[in-house]
Design a protein around this motif. Structure first.
Motif, PDB file in Angstrom:
ATOM      1  N   ASN A   1     -31.108 155.632  15.348  1.00  0.00           N
ATOM      2  CA  ASN A   1     -31.448 156.865  14.486  1.00  0.00           C
ATOM      3  C   ASN A   1     -31.667 158.414  15.352  1.00  0.00           C
ATOM      4  OD1 ASN A   1     -31.553 155.700  12.100  1.00  0.00           O
ATOM      5  ND2 ASN A   1     -33.719 155.182  12.277  1.00  0.00           N
ATOM      6  N   GLY A   2     -31.258 158.055  16.658  1.00  0.00           N
ATOM      7  CA  GLY A   2     -31.353 159.246  17.604  1.00  0.00           C
ATOM      8  C   GLY A   2     -32.502 159.830  17.866  1.00  0.00           C
ATOM      9  N   LEU A   3     -33.479 158.832  18.091  1.00  0.00           N
ATOM     10  CA  LEU A   3     -34.924 159.227  18.185  1.00  0.00           C
ATOM     11  C   LEU A   3     -35.617 159.502  19.826  1.00  0.00           C
ATOM     12  CD1 LEU A   3     -36.350 156.940  15.354  1.00  0.00           C
ATOM     13  CD2 LEU A   3     -35.694 159.447  15.237  1.00  0.00           C
ATOM     14  N   ALA A   4     -34.790 159.037  20.577  1.00  0.00           N
ATOM     15  CA  ALA A   4     -34.919 159.129  21.970  1.00  0.00           C
ATOM     16  C   ALA A   4     -35.883 160.404  22.520  1.00  0.00           C
ATOM     17  CB  ALA A   4     -34.064 158.701  22.836  1.00  0.00           C
ATOM     18  N   ASP A   5     -35.381 161.528  22.283  1.00  0.00           N
ATOM     19  CA  ASP A   5     -35.873 162.787  22.331  1.00  0.00           C
ATOM     20  C   ASP A   5     -37.373 163.004  21.928  1.00  0.00           C
ATOM     21  OD1 ASP A   5     -33.548 163.194  23.748  1.00  0.00           O
ATOM     22  OD2 ASP A   5     -32.781 164.588  22.637  1.00  0.00           O
ATOM     23  N   LEU A   6     -37.751 162.171  21.026  1.00  0.00           N
ATOM     24  CA  LEU A   6     -39.002 162.470  20.428  1.00  0.00           C
ATOM     25  C   LEU A   6     -40.144 161.847  21.215  1.00  0.00           C
ATOM     26  CD1 LEU A   6     -38.550 161.345  16.576  1.00  0.00           C
ATOM     27  CD2 LEU A   6     -38.525 163.642  17.640  1.00  0.00           C
ATOM     28  N   TYR A   7     -39.644 161.252  22.452  1.00  0.00           N
ATOM     29  CA  TYR A   7     -40.707 160.356  23.129  1.00  0.00           C
ATOM     30  C   TYR A   7     -40.596 160.858  24.636  1.00  0.00           C
ATOM     31  CZ  TYR A   7     -40.484 157.632  19.084  1.00  0.00           C
ATOM     32  OH  TYR A   7     -40.353 157.187  17.738  1.00  0.00           O
ATOM     33  N   ASP A   8     -42.069 160.652  25.335  1.00  0.00           N
ATOM     34  CA  ASP A   8     -42.176 161.183  26.722  1.00  0.00           C
ATOM     35  C   ASP A   8     -41.400 160.263  27.588  1.00  0.00           C
ATOM     36  OD1 ASP A   8     -43.866 163.301  26.286  1.00  0.00           O
ATOM     37  OD2 ASP A   8     -45.351 161.846  26.003  1.00  0.00           O
ATOM     38  N   VAL A   9     -41.308 158.974  27.477  1.00  0.00           N
ATOM     39  CA  VAL A   9     -40.861 157.947  28.004  1.00  0.00           C
ATOM     40  C   VAL A   9     -40.193 156.807  26.930  1.00  0.00           C
ATOM     41  CG1 VAL A   9     -41.243 155.831  29.497  1.00  0.00           C
ATOM     42  CG2 VAL A   9     -42.519 158.016  29.652  1.00  0.00           C
ATOM     43  N   VAL A  10     -39.242 156.221  27.188  1.00  0.00           N
ATOM     44  CA  VAL A  10     -38.418 155.292  26.109  1.00  0.00           C
ATOM     45  C   VAL A  10     -38.328 154.046  27.197  1.00  0.00           C
ATOM     46  CG1 VAL A  10     -36.176 154.408  25.288  1.00  0.00           C
ATOM     47  CG2 VAL A  10     -36.952 156.793  24.940  1.00  0.00           C
ATOM     48  N   VAL A  11     -39.077 152.769  26.510  1.00  0.00           N
ATOM     49  CA  VAL A  11     -39.081 151.445  27.154  1.00  0.00           C
ATOM     50  C   VAL A  11     -38.228 150.712  26.328  1.00  0.00           C
ATOM     51  CG1 VAL A  11     -40.441 149.594  27.807  1.00  0.00           C
ATOM     52  CG2 VAL A  11     -41.505 152.023  28.127  1.00  0.00           C
ATOM     53  N   VAL A  12     -36.963 150.004  27.243  1.00  0.00           N
ATOM     54  CA  VAL A  12     -36.178 149.188  26.348  1.00  0.00           C
ATOM     55  C   VAL A  12     -36.438 147.782  26.745  1.00  0.00           C
ATOM     56  CG1 VAL A  12     -33.761 148.502  26.028  1.00  0.00           C
ATOM     57  CG2 VAL A  12     -34.344 150.803  25.882  1.00  0.00           C
ATOM     58  N   VAL A  13     -36.799 146.803  25.729  1.00  0.00           N
ATOM     59  CA  VAL A  13     -36.881 145.325  26.139  1.00  0.00           C
ATOM     60  C   VAL A  13     -35.421 144.715  25.879  1.00  0.00           C
ATOM     61  CG1 VAL A  13     -37.952 143.317  25.635  1.00  0.00           C
ATOM     62  CG2 VAL A  13     -39.068 145.309  24.925  1.00  0.00           C
ATOM     63  N   ASP A  14     -34.871 144.276  27.202  1.00  0.00           N
ATOM     64  CA  ASP A  14     -33.415 143.995  27.410  1.00  0.00           C
ATOM     65  C   ASP A  14     -33.370 142.332  27.600  1.00  0.00           C
ATOM     66  OD1 ASP A  14     -30.751 144.404  27.521  1.00  0.00           O
ATOM     67  OD2 ASP A  14     -30.975 144.066  29.718  1.00  0.00           O
ATOM     68  N   ALA A  15     -32.555 141.844  27.044  1.00  0.00           N
ATOM     69  CA  ALA A  15     -32.026 140.303  27.096  1.00  0.00           C
ATOM     70  C   ALA A  15     -30.642 140.210  26.748  1.00  0.00           C
ATOM     71  CB  ALA A  15     -32.983 139.654  26.601  1.00  0.00           C
ATOM     72  N   PRO A  16     -29.919 139.406  27.534  1.00  0.00           N
ATOM     73  CA  PRO A  16     -28.570 139.143  27.155  1.00  0.00           C
ATOM     74  C   PRO A  16     -28.214 138.608  25.608  1.00  0.00           C
ATOM     75  CG  PRO A  16     -28.719 137.917  29.098  1.00  0.00           C
ATOM     76  CD  PRO A  16     -30.515 138.367  28.429  1.00  0.00           C
ATOM     77  N   VAL A  17     -27.077 139.091  24.971  1.00  0.00           N
ATOM     78  CA  VAL A  17     -27.012 138.797  23.761  1.00  0.00           C
ATOM     79  C   VAL A  17     -27.009 137.515  23.318  1.00  0.00           C
ATOM     80  CG1 VAL A  17     -25.112 138.895  21.967  1.00  0.00           C
ATOM     81  CG2 VAL A  17     -25.558 140.956  23.283  1.00  0.00           C
ATOM     82  N   GLU A  18     -26.634 136.444  24.269  1.00  0.00           N
ATOM     83  CA  GLU A  18     -26.495 135.106  23.910  1.00  0.00           C
ATOM     84  C   GLU A  18     -27.939 134.669  23.823  1.00  0.00           C
ATOM     85  OE1 GLU A  18     -24.174 133.074  22.235  1.00  0.00           O
ATOM     86  OE2 GLU A  18     -22.903 135.121  22.517  1.00  0.00           O
ATOM     87  N   THR A  19     -28.775 135.158  24.775  1.00  0.00           N
ATOM     88  CA  THR A  19     -30.204 134.523  24.845  1.00  0.00           C
ATOM     89  C   THR A  19     -31.102 134.896  23.495  1.00  0.00           C
ATOM     90  OG1 THR A  19     -30.292 134.929  27.076  1.00  0.00           O
ATOM     91  CG2 THR A  19     -32.297 134.819  26.002  1.00  0.00           C
ATOM     92  N   ARG A  20     -30.628 136.286  22.951  1.00  0.00           N
ATOM     93  CA  ARG A  20     -31.328 136.901  21.716  1.00  0.00           C
ATOM     94  C   ARG A  20     -30.781 136.297  20.607  1.00  0.00           C
ATOM     95  NH1 ARG A  20     -28.951 142.316  22.250  1.00  0.00           N
ATOM     96  NH2 ARG A  20     -29.567 142.647  20.257  1.00  0.00           N
TER      97      ARG A  20
END
Length: 199
Positions: free
Chosen positions: A118-137
């Protein structure tokens, strides 16, 4: 106040990270939970949804039948837009209320599944992404939610790609390992968020 956008694809462990940040003192605002709250029985949100889509979107108990409503709106962009016009302003208003109630020096974490989409990154002071490989997910979703593998893959394909998410990240929490590693990584990110909140 530090506004943090927390996101991650299905099966990444985003909700677990949100829980651990809340334990450390973050004020967590869960967009999905608010979206459910604003259409609970007895709310004007639910009344408006029923006026727009008919009694057929209610369960026999008078609650919103989400799967039924989903069938209607995801097949028709105009109807989806009408649903969003009912729900989104209410979610925004409730979010503002929760924000206003937060202490001035708070780290406010918005748990936003579709932040990138939804293109919301600019609304925040900091963007934290929780990441894991696709197959793990996918393996986690199949194991933990009992979702058929093909359905899990379809959900992953419907979301932003791992690369798109990482491109907007200020901080990344790698959740490809075990619980102990996750705890350590969340602790490090929390220290960084507190530091940024103080400066």
């Amino acid at each position: 106040m530090l506004r943090v956008g927390l996101t991650g694809g299905i099966g990444s462990g985003k909700s677990e990270v949100a829980r651990r940040l809340a334990e450390r003192g973050a004020v967590v605002i869960d967009a999905d939970r608010i979206a459910r709250e604003v259409v609970e029985p007895g709310t004007d949100g639910l009344a408006e949804v029923v006026a727009e889509f008919g009694e057929g979107v209610l369960t026999p108990e008078g609650r919103l039948d989400r799967p039924r409503l989903g069938e209607i709106v995801f097949a028709d962009e105009d109807r989806l837009a009408r649903l969003n016009a009912i729900v989104h302003p209410r979610v925004a208003a409730r979010t503002e209320e929760l924000m206003a109630a937060a202490p001035r020096d708070a780290v406010v974490v918005y748990d936003v599944p579709l932040l990138v989409e939804n293109g919301l990154a600019d609304l925040y002071d900091v963007v934290v992404v929780v990441d894991a490989p696709v197959e793990t997910r996918i393996e986690r979703v199949v194991t933990n939610r009992g979702m058929p593998e093909e359905q899990a893959r379809a959900r992953v394909r419907a979301q932003a790609s791992r690369e798109q998410r990482l491109a907007v990240a200020d901080l990344v929490i790698d959740n490809s390992g075990g619980v102990a590693e996750l705890e350590e990584r969340v602790a490090r990110v929390w220290e960084e968020l507190r530091r940024r909140a103080e400066t």
